[in-house]
Motif scaffolding. Structure first.
Motif, mmCIF file in Angstrom:
data_model
loop_
_atom_site.group_PDB
_atom_site.id
_atom_site.type_symbol
_atom_site.label_atom_id
_atom_site.label_comp_id
_atom_site.label_asym_id
_atom_site.label_seq_id
_atom_site.Cartn_x
_atom_site.Cartn_y
_atom_site.Cartn_z
ATOM 1 N N ALA A 1 -45.727 144.054 -2.739
ATOM 2 C CA ALA A 1 -44.634 144.458 -2.313
ATOM 3 C C ALA A 1 -43.440 143.971 -3.356
ATOM 4 N N PRO A 2 -43.269 144.515 -4.570
ATOM 5 C CA PRO A 2 -42.658 143.868 -5.294
ATOM 6 C C PRO A 2 -41.060 143.771 -5.321
ATOM 7 N N GLU A 3 -40.395 144.150 -4.495
ATOM 8 C CA GLU A 3 -39.012 144.085 -4.005
ATOM 9 C C GLU A 3 -38.988 143.110 -2.694
ATOM 10 N N GLN A 4 -39.971 142.612 -2.367
ATOM 11 C CA GLN A 4 -39.963 141.715 -1.157
ATOM 12 C C GLN A 4 -38.909 140.563 -1.245
ATOM 13 N N TRP A 5 -38.983 140.208 -2.352
ATOM 14 C CA TRP A 5 -38.024 138.859 -2.667
ATOM 15 C C TRP A 5 -36.579 139.151 -2.208
ATOM 16 N N ARG A 6 -36.233 140.460 -2.382
ATOM 17 C CA ARG A 6 -34.821 140.814 -1.749
ATOM 18 C C ARG A 6 -34.502 140.244 -0.458
ATOM 19 N N ARG A 7 -35.530 140.590 0.359
ATOM 20 C CA ARG A 7 -35.332 140.494 1.615
ATOM 21 C C ARG A 7 -35.061 139.033 2.005
ATOM 22 N N HIS A 8 -35.973 138.090 1.611
ATOM 23 C CA HIS A 8 -35.931 136.771 1.676
ATOM 24 C C HIS A 8 -34.666 136.025 0.961
ATOM 25 N N LEU A 9 -34.329 136.604 -0.057
ATOM 26 C CA LEU A 9 -33.198 135.948 -0.762
ATOM 27 C C LEU A 9 -31.980 136.107 0.256
ATOM 28 N N SER A 10 -31.747 137.315 0.704
ATOM 29 C CA SER A 10 -30.610 137.741 1.761
ATOM 30 C C SER A 10 -30.714 136.706 2.861
ATOM 31 N N LEU A 11 -31.873 136.328 3.330
ATOM 32 C CA LEU A 11 -31.950 135.230 4.697
ATOM 33 C C LEU A 11 -31.482 133.958 4.174
ATOM 34 N N MET A 12 -31.977 133.701 2.837
ATOM 35 C CA MET A 12 -31.517 132.295 2.225
ATOM 36 C C MET A 12 -29.848 132.291 1.946
ATOM 37 N N LEU A 13 -29.458 133.327 1.559
ATOM 38 C CA LEU A 13 -28.111 133.405 1.375
ATOM 39 C C LEU A 13 -27.277 133.309 2.449
ATOM 40 N N ASP A 14 -27.819 133.968 3.812
ATOM 41 C CA ASP A 14 -27.030 133.944 4.899
ATOM 42 C C ASP A 14 -26.915 132.516 5.349
ATOM 43 N N GLY A 15 -28.030 131.699 4.911
ATOM 44 C CA GLY A 15 -28.079 130.395 5.785
ATOM 45 C C GLY A 15 -27.041 129.317 4.793
ATOM 46 N N LEU A 16 -26.589 129.848 3.605
ATOM 47 C CA LEU A 16 -25.846 128.963 2.798
ATOM 48 C C LEU A 16 -24.413 129.158 3.182
ATOM 49 N N ARG A 17 -24.037 130.350 3.895
ATOM 50 C CA ARG A 17 -22.566 130.495 4.375
ATOM 51 C C ARG A 17 -22.054 129.582 5.292
ATOM 52 N N CYS A 18 -20.714 129.403 5.244
ATOM 53 C CA CYS A 18 -20.005 128.064 5.651
ATOM 54 C C CYS A 18 -19.927 128.389 7.289
ATOM 55 N N LYS A 19 -21.073 127.819 8.058
ATOM 56 C CA LYS A 19 -21.034 127.995 9.405
ATOM 57 C C LYS A 19 -21.590 126.943 10.035
ATOM 58 N N SER A 20 -21.918 125.719 9.390
ATOM 59 C CA SER A 20 -22.609 124.691 10.007
ATOM 60 C C SER A 20 -22.059 123.347 9.288
ATOM 61 N N SER A 21 -21.967 122.306 10.345
ATOM 62 C CA SER A 21 -21.580 121.011 9.633
ATOM 63 C C SER A 21 -22.723 120.038 9.622
ATOM 64 N N GLU A 22 -23.998 120.603 9.947
ATOM 65 C CA GLU A 22 -24.960 119.718 9.968
ATOM 66 C C GLU A 22 -25.319 119.280 8.564
ATOM 67 N N LEU A 23 -25.629 118.149 8.241
ATOM 68 C CA LEU A 23 -25.745 117.584 6.909
ATOM 69 C C LEU A 23 -27.386 117.268 6.495
ATOM 70 N N PHE A 24 -27.994 117.723 5.302
ATOM 71 C CA PHE A 24 -29.294 117.416 5.018
ATOM 72 C C PHE A 24 -29.340 116.164 3.816
ATOM 73 N N PRO A 25 -30.591 116.117 3.547
ATOM 74 C CA PRO A 25 -30.910 115.291 2.520
ATOM 75 C C PRO A 25 -30.198 115.208 1.166
ATOM 76 N N ALA A 26 -29.973 114.344 0.246
ATOM 77 C CA ALA A 26 -29.196 114.492 -1.000
ATOM 78 C C ALA A 26 -29.923 115.452 -1.864
ATOM 79 N N PRO A 27 -29.043 116.209 -2.734
ATOM 80 C CA PRO A 27 -29.775 117.485 -3.278
ATOM 81 C C PRO A 27 -30.151 116.941 -4.541
#
Length: 215
Positions: free
Chosen positions: A175-201
């Motif tokens: 499924a050579p285009e499958q990465w596009r689906r998962h990238l969309s999911l990751m980008l959605d998670g990066l939108r400014c919606k939460s104030s929860e903090l995580f370990p240092a980058p």
């Protein structure tokens, strides 16, 4: 303002030599994407439609061929960053940058793979720094416009790319285009919606250290 550090331009090649070099690099991308970067170089020359002697005249070793690909990939990543920074909407620029890098991984393989599997390939430190600084600006712009989570840092973009590289590698044949689906999911998670903090980058130095380690 200091200009970006770049390597000296190599001497200009004759037209036929330049065309052979371009064909070989394009062929190497195809072969290495399909078979891995330890694929026989005869497969690369056959894909390019030239003799193995022509390949070795242009690239005396596998490491020389990989380094040429490696440097071209960095320039493509920097080009994607420059395009992103010209976009008025910072979130559009951020998603363009991440998406273009992931797209290049789907087509060409990954910078990290070149470094981790082939110790002879040198790290283009100036190019790495240029890309890191561009990516930092992309991230900060999106945070300032309020569209990117405030706890996201530039090191997170490297981890997104590495995660995508594994998805590309695993799903390439089925499924050579499958990465596009998962990238969309990751980008959605990066939108400014939460104030929860995580370990240092990751820092720039951490990224280079991780890139040099064997997978």
């Amino acid at each position: 303002m200091q200009s970006d550090p770049v390597r000296p331009e190599p001497p200009a090649l004759r037209r036929d030599a330049a065309e052979n070099r371009s064909r070989l690099l394009n062929a190497a991308r195809v072969v290495f994407a399909e078979q891995g970067i330890q694929a026989p170089l005869e497969h690369v020359s056959r894909q390019a439609g030239v003799g193995i002697g022509t390949l070795y005249r242009r690239f005396p070793t596998r490491e020389a061929l990989l380094e040429a690909l490696f440097n071209e990939e960095y320039h493509l990543y920097i080009q994607a960053a420059d395009e992103a920074l010209k976009m008025p909407d910072a979130w559009t620029g951020f998603t363009h940058y991440i998406s273009r890098i992931c797209e290049l991984q789907g087509e060409h393989g990954t910078i990290r793979e070149f470094l981790s599997v082939t110790p002879g390939v040198s790290t283009p430190l100036p190019l790495h720094q240029v890309l890191f600084e561009r990516a930092e600006r992309i991230v900060e712009r999106a945070k300032q416009q309020g569209t990117l989570r405030p706890d996201v840092e530039v090191g997170d973009t490297a981890l997104i790319a590495w995660a995508n590289a594994e998805i590309v590698k695993i799903t390439r044949r089925v499924a050579p285009e499958q990465w596009r689906r998962h990238l969309s999911l990751m980008l959605d998670g990066l939108r400014c919606k939460s104030s929860e903090l995580f370990p240092a980058p990751l820092s720039s130095e951490d990224i280079l250290k991780a890139m040099r380690q064997n997978v």
